[in-house]
Design a protein around this motif. Structure first.
Motif, PDB file in Angstrom:
ATOM      1  N   ALA A 155       0.847  -1.196   0.000  1.00 26.39           N
ATOM      2  CA  ALA A 155       0.000   0.000   0.000  1.00 26.39           C
ATOM      3  C   ALA A 155       0.878   1.240   0.000  1.00 26.39           C
ATOM      4  O   ALA A 155       2.083   1.160   0.254  1.00 26.39           O
ATOM      5  N   VAL A 156       0.272   2.386  -0.277  1.00 27.60           N
ATOM      6  CA  VAL A 156       1.040   3.626  -0.170  1.00 27.60           C
ATOM      7  C   VAL A 156       1.436   3.830   1.286  1.00 27.60           C
ATOM      8  O   VAL A 156       0.721   3.428   2.206  1.00 27.60           O
ATOM      9  N   ALA A 157       2.594   4.428   1.491  1.00 27.93           N
ATOM     10  CA  ALA A 157       3.070   4.692   2.839  1.00 27.93           C
ATOM     11  C   ALA A 157       2.201   5.777   3.478  1.00 27.93           C
ATOM     12  O   ALA A 157       2.034   6.852   2.901  1.00 27.93           O
ATOM     13  N   PRO A 158       1.616   5.527   4.650  1.00 26.75           N
ATOM     14  CA  PRO A 158       0.702   6.510   5.241  1.00 26.75           C
ATOM     15  C   PRO A 158       1.432   7.747   5.745  1.00 26.75           C
ATOM     16  O   PRO A 158       2.589   7.674   6.160  1.00 26.75           O
ATOM     17  N   VAL A 159       0.743   8.870   5.678  1.00 26.99           N
ATOM     18  CA  VAL A 159       1.282  10.128   6.230  1.00 26.99           C
ATOM     19  C   VAL A 159       0.434  10.532   7.432  1.00 26.99           C
ATOM     20  O   VAL A 159      -0.594   9.917   7.718  1.00 26.99           O
ATOM     21  N   ALA A 160       0.865  11.551   8.137  1.00 28.86           N
ATOM     22  CA  ALA A 160       0.144  12.009   9.319  1.00 28.86           C
ATOM     23  C   ALA A 160      -1.278  12.429   8.958  1.00 28.86           C
ATOM     24  O   ALA A 160      -1.539  12.930   7.859  1.00 28.86           O
ATOM     25  N   ALA A 161      -2.195  12.219   9.886  1.00 27.56           N
ATOM     26  CA  ALA A 161      -3.596  12.583   9.671  1.00 27.56           C
ATOM     27  C   ALA A 161      -3.710  14.059   9.307  1.00 27.56           C
ATOM     28  O   ALA A 161      -3.124  14.919   9.973  1.00 27.56           O
ATOM     29  N   GLY A 162      -4.434  14.336   8.236  1.00 25.98           N
ATOM     30  CA  GLY A 162      -4.641  15.711   7.806  1.00 25.98           C
ATOM     31  C   GLY A 162      -3.551  16.271   6.917  1.00 25.98           C
ATOM     32  O   GLY A 162      -3.687  17.383   6.399  1.00 25.98           O
ATOM     33  N   MET A 163      -2.495  15.526   6.718  1.00 28.07           N
ATOM     34  CA  MET A 163      -1.370  16.015   5.919  1.00 28.07           C
ATOM     35  C   MET A 163      -1.600  15.700   4.441  1.00 28.07           C
ATOM     36  O   MET A 163      -2.116  14.637   4.092  1.00 28.07           O
ATOM     37  N   THR A 164      -1.263  16.634   3.560  1.00 25.99           N
ATOM     38  CA  THR A 164      -1.352  16.376   2.125  1.00 25.99           C
ATOM     39  C   THR A 164      -0.416  15.237   1.766  1.00 25.99           C
ATOM     40  O   THR A 164       0.765  15.286   2.108  1.00 25.99           O
ATOM     41  N   PRO A 165      -0.927  14.203   1.115  1.00 21.77           N
ATOM     42  CA  PRO A 165      -0.072  13.047   0.822  1.00 21.77           C
ATOM     43  C   PRO A 165       1.172  13.420   0.030  1.00 21.77           C
ATOM     44  O   PRO A 165       1.104  14.151  -0.963  1.00 21.77           O
ATOM     45  N   GLN A 166       2.307  12.945   0.502  1.00 20.01           N
ATOM     46  CA  GLN A 166       3.547  13.024  -0.255  1.00 20.01           C
ATOM     47  C   GLN A 166       4.352  11.791   0.116  1.00 20.01           C
ATOM     48  O   GLN A 166       4.489  11.451   1.280  1.00 20.01           O
ATOM     49  N   TYR A 167       4.833  11.126  -0.882  1.00 22.64           N
ATOM     50  CA  TYR A 167       5.436   9.821  -0.669  1.00 22.64           C
ATOM     51  C   TYR A 167       6.892   9.839  -1.122  1.00 22.64           C
ATOM     52  O   TYR A 167       7.241  10.448  -2.131  1.00 22.64           O
ATOM     53  N   GLY A 168       7.721   9.131  -0.397  1.00 22.55           N
ATOM     54  CA  GLY A 168       9.145   9.115  -0.690  1.00 22.55           C
ATOM     55  C   GLY A 168       9.476   8.415  -1.997  1.00 22.55           C
ATOM     56  O   GLY A 168       8.946   7.356  -2.310  1.00 22.55           O
ATOM     57  N   VAL A 169      10.370   9.029  -2.759  1.00 20.90           N
ATOM     58  CA  VAL A 169      10.882   8.447  -3.993  1.00 20.90           C
ATOM     59  C   VAL A 169      12.403   8.415  -3.912  1.00 20.90           C
ATOM     60  O   VAL A 169      13.034   9.388  -3.495  1.00 20.90           O
ATOM     61  N   GLY A 170      12.981   7.299  -4.275  1.00 17.20           N
ATOM     62  CA  GLY A 170      14.431   7.159  -4.293  1.00 17.20           C
ATOM     63  C   GLY A 170      14.863   6.414  -5.536  1.00 17.20           C
ATOM     64  O   GLY A 170      14.086   6.232  -6.469  1.00 17.20           O
ATOM     65  N   GLY A 171      16.105   5.972  -5.524  1.00 18.92           N
ATOM     66  CA  GLY A 171      16.582   5.178  -6.643  1.00 18.92           C
ATOM     67  C   GLY A 171      17.904   5.652  -7.186  1.00 18.92           C
ATOM     68  O   GLY A 171      18.685   6.330  -6.503  1.00 18.92           O
TER      69      GLY A 171
END
Length: 411
Positions: free
Chosen positions: A279-295
């Motif tokens: 699943a997508v990595a959850p963020v803090a409640a109420g926070m605009t989703p932003q997910y880590g990208v690496g590589g």
């Protein structure tokens, strides 16, 4: 391999007699590069030599090659957090003009913007070209959640609560696992959680803000998870230990890079075949989703002669092309970065978690580990600080105050 030949690279085998040497991280793509080498030779005439190393050795040997001007490597797989150092020290060829010139051939519109920026660029210049992008995702045990009447957590707060609920040491079952090992391992894992809880390593002016209120709070949460939900010994885990813990069925939740996801369905290495979800990595409640990208990007050594640089660029265009990059991932490289890959029937049949990766990239953040020249030193400071908190040797505030004091001397 014969089916992979394309007319774009077969004309007169223009690279006959050329040998390109790649310094490669020992991730999933390294073995695939060796498997693709015969196809590249068939199409272009060039030999491809892949030297595979662990993370520390790769950084040490390639830096020595750059500094010593010894031209031992033509191409280097570049971790995105090295981009600032590559740019400042002019280790690699500035590919900006070549990317503009060959934009149509590269099919840039098919590559996610977060990959183009984070895996290749620094200050709007290409110090490398995107090669193998990874999404930070949440791996979870479907069977354990179902038995407990739980769904994949929608927020980091839910993740913490659920991890505690699913921890039962009497059954050798733990709710959470992450890197705890001092150094890059714990620093990088904590920075992911820090990002999802609204923390940041730098302030709005680009200065270190290691001991901000948000960072102290996120480290407190990380410590709580280790204390109440992690397996014994997790403080010594690096990426391999963390992954093994999940694959062997000890842990219910693990935030990880998407490159490892395919292994959870491989009975040769996994005890949880059919039981793992992504699943997508959850963020803090109420926070605009932003997910880590690496590589990783592919960088061309600036010390090699012009003809070798052009040959290296030919390889980059070849291996990242739509057709070859699909084969690259069909062979198990795990470095998805093209939009077309997310809906490709062949890839979807093999990797059902691609929609999660697509969602991550659409809201991706490749800057949560600051890609600045000072990053290696910042990482070392955080690796010491976070590990000391997990070991009970310091409070989050004490550890981050000390790290902040050291970081300020760099700027």
């Amino acid at each position: 391999m014969a089916l992979m030949a394309t007319t774009a690279y077969t004309q007169a085998k223009s690279l006959d007699g050329v040998t390109l040497t790649i310094a490669s991280m020992n991730d999933g793509f390294s073995k695939v590069l060796t498997e693709l080498a015969p196809a590249f030779k068939e199409e272009t005439g060039a030999d491809l030599k892949v030297e595979i190393m662990d993370y520390g050795t790769l950084l040490t040997k390639t830096t020595a090659d750059f500094v010593g001007d010894t031209k031992g490597y033509d191409l280097v797989t570049m971790d995105i957090v090295w981009a600032g150092a590559y740019a400042e020290n002019k280790y690699s060829v500035d590919l900006t003009d070549w990317v503009k010139r060959d934009a149509a051939e590269l099919d840039l519109d098919d590559i996610y913007p977060v990959a183009l920026k984070s895996l290749g660029q620094y200050d709007d210049h290409y110090v490398a070209f995107p090669f193998a992008a990874y999404a930070n995702v949440l791996a979870y045990r479907k069977d354990l959640l179902e038995a407990a009447g739980l769904k994949p957590p929608a927020s980091i707060e839910e993740l913490v609560a659920d991890a505690k609920k699913l921890t039962d040491p009497s059954k050798k079952q733990y709710g959470f696992v992450a890197n705890g090992q001092k150094g890059p391992a714990v620093a990088q894992d904590w920075m992911q959680y820090n990002n999802q809880l609204g923390g940041s390593i730098l302030d709005k002016d680009g200065k270190p803000a290691l001991n901000s209120e948000a960072n102290i709070k996120s480290l407190t949460v990380y410590k709580e998870l280790f204390t109440e939900a992690a397996p014994p010994g997790a403080i010594e885990y690096d990426w391999g230990g963390r992954e093994e813990s999940f694959r062997q069925g000890m842990s219910a939740f693990m935030q990880t890079w998407s490159v490892g996801a395919a292994a959870y369905s491989d009975p040769k290495v996994s005890n949880i075949v059919g039981k793992a979800g992504i699943a997508v990595a959850p963020v803090a409640a109420g926070m605009t989703p932003q997910y880590g990208v690496g590589g990783w990007g592919l960088a061309i050594n600036a010390d090699i002669d012009t003809s070798k640089q052009e040959a290296a660029w030919t390889f980059i265009k070849w291996v990242t092309s739509k057709k070859i990059h699909k084969e690259f991932n069909m062979l198990g490289a795990g470095g998805f970065m093209r939009k077309s890959q997310m809906t490709d029937p062949d890839l979807l049949a093999k990797y059902d978690f691609l929609p999660v990766i697509a969602q991550t990239y659409e809201h991706g953040n490749g800057e949560f580990r600051p890609r600045i020249p000072e990053y290696p030193e910042i990482q070392d400071m955080l690796g010491t600080a976070v590990n000391s908190v997990l070991a009970g040797a310091a409070t989050p505030k004490e550890a981050l105050d000390k790290a902040q004091e050291a970081a300020e001397k760099l700027f």
